[in-house]
Design a protein around this motif. Sequence first.
Motif, PDB file in Angstrom:
ATOM      1  N   MET A   1      42.916 -46.425 -43.911  1.00 16.24           N
ATOM      2  CA  MET A   1      43.500 -46.722 -42.500  1.00 16.24           C
ATOM      3  C   MET A   1      44.970 -45.800 -42.440  1.00 16.24           C
ATOM      4  O   MET A   1      45.652 -46.251 -43.377  1.00 16.24           O
ATOM      5  N   ALA A   2      45.359 -45.387 -41.246  1.00 11.01           N
ATOM      6  CA  ALA A   2      46.361 -44.721 -41.103  1.00 11.01           C
ATOM      7  C   ALA A   2      47.395 -45.484 -40.005  1.00 11.01           C
ATOM      8  O   ALA A   2      47.079 -46.524 -39.830  1.00 11.01           O
ATOM      9  N   PHE A   3      48.683 -44.720 -40.277  1.00 14.72           N
ATOM     10  CA  PHE A   3      49.691 -45.432 -39.497  1.00 14.72           C
ATOM     11  C   PHE A   3      49.153 -45.859 -37.862  1.00 14.72           C
ATOM     12  O   PHE A   3      49.496 -46.713 -37.256  1.00 14.72           O
ATOM     13  N   GLU A   5      45.685 -45.152 -35.474  1.00 10.34           N
ATOM     14  CA  GLU A   5      44.238 -44.979 -35.376  1.00 10.34           C
ATOM     15  C   GLU A   5      44.042 -44.819 -33.847  1.00 10.34           C
ATOM     16  O   GLU A   5      44.573 -45.093 -33.034  1.00 10.34           O
ATOM     17  N   ASP A   8      44.057 -47.695 -31.578  1.00  8.71           N
ATOM     18  CA  ASP A   8      45.331 -48.267 -31.328  1.00  8.71           C
ATOM     19  C   ASP A   8      45.717 -47.573 -30.015  1.00  8.71           C
ATOM     20  O   ASP A   8      46.642 -48.160 -29.213  1.00  8.71           O
ATOM     21  N   SER A  66      52.895 -45.090 -44.234  1.00  2.25           N
ATOM     22  CA  SER A  66      51.696 -45.615 -45.132  1.00  2.25           C
ATOM     23  C   SER A  66      51.479 -46.998 -44.771  1.00  2.25           C
ATOM     24  O   SER A  66      50.470 -47.634 -44.928  1.00  2.25           O
ATOM     25  N   LYS A  67      52.339 -47.844 -43.754  1.00  9.96           N
ATOM     26  CA  LYS A  67      52.031 -49.066 -43.273  1.00  9.96           C
ATOM     27  C   LYS A  67      50.978 -49.181 -42.393  1.00  9.96           C
ATOM     28  O   LYS A  67      50.628 -48.114 -41.691  1.00  9.96           O
ATOM     29  N   THR A  68      49.981 -50.085 -42.172  1.00  5.94           N
ATOM     30  CA  THR A  68      48.931 -50.380 -41.226  1.00  5.94           C
ATOM     31  C   THR A  68      49.200 -51.648 -40.731  1.00  5.94           C
ATOM     32  O   THR A  68      50.006 -52.544 -41.106  1.00  5.94           O
ATOM     33  N   GLY A  69      48.375 -51.845 -39.701  1.00  7.28           N
ATOM     34  CA  GLY A  69      48.193 -53.227 -39.009  1.00  7.28           C
ATOM     35  C   GLY A  69      49.511 -53.736 -38.626  1.00  7.28           C
ATOM     36  O   GLY A  69      50.475 -52.978 -38.037  1.00  7.28           O
ATOM     37  N   GLU A  71      52.154 -54.708 -40.160  1.00 10.74           N
ATOM     38  CA  GLU A  71      53.220 -54.054 -40.992  1.00 10.74           C
ATOM     39  C   GLU A  71      54.145 -53.016 -40.419  1.00 10.74           C
ATOM     40  O   GLU A  71      55.240 -52.908 -40.674  1.00 10.74           O
ATOM     41  N   ARG A  72      53.414 -52.105 -39.516  1.00 10.46           N
ATOM     42  CA  ARG A  72      53.802 -50.994 -38.585  1.00 10.46           C
ATOM     43  C   ARG A  72      55.170 -51.604 -37.875  1.00 10.46           C
ATOM     44  O   ARG A  72      54.975 -52.646 -37.336  1.00 10.46           O
ATOM     45  N   LEU A  77      55.923 -46.995 -33.498  1.00 15.96           N
ATOM     46  CA  LEU A  77      54.434 -47.063 -33.069  1.00 15.96           C
ATOM     47  C   LEU A  77      54.333 -46.830 -31.826  1.00 15.96           C
ATOM     48  O   LEU A  77      53.619 -45.972 -31.279  1.00 15.96           O
TER      49      LEU A  77
END
Length: 153
Positions: A1-3, A5, A8, A66-69, A71-72, A77
Amino acid sequence: MAFLEIEDMGTAIYDYQVEQIADGNDEAMPDAIAAAIEEVRSYLTQNDRKEYSDGRPHYDVEKIFSKTGTERNSLLLQKTKTIAKFHFIDLCNADILYDRAQKNYDRAITYLVKLAKGDVTISGLDLIEENPEETEDDVLPYRSGSRKKFNHE
C-alpha cells in the motif's frame, strides 16, 4: 500500500468521471497519482543549497510518504489528491469543471511552496533530525568578510 491509492481518490473525483476520462486505460489514474506524489515530494525535499540551512524545516520525505491509512497527514493527503486529480483530468474535460480544478491545483501548489519555504507548517509531518556534529559555520546561509587579495601571477 502506498501513500495515495486509487481508492482514496473517491473524495476528489467521482468514479463515473474516472471511467469516462480513462476510457479503458487502467494506467491513467495510477500514473496521475504517481506524478502527484512525485510533485509533492519535490516541494518537501531539500536540496543542497546553503540558503536552505536558514531555519526552514527539513522534512523526512521518505517517512512521510511511507505512511498509509490513518497514519497519513490528512492535509498533505488532500493536497496530493488535488494534484493527482488535476494530472488525471488533463487527459480530458468530460463533465469536469476544468477552471475549478485549475484553481484548486494552483492553490495546492501555492500552499506547497509556502510549506517548502517554512512560511506555513503542518503539524505532525516528520522532520529530519539535525546533525549535532555540524558547527555553526556549516549551517549559516551566508558568510561575511573580504575576498582574498587578487594578484596578477
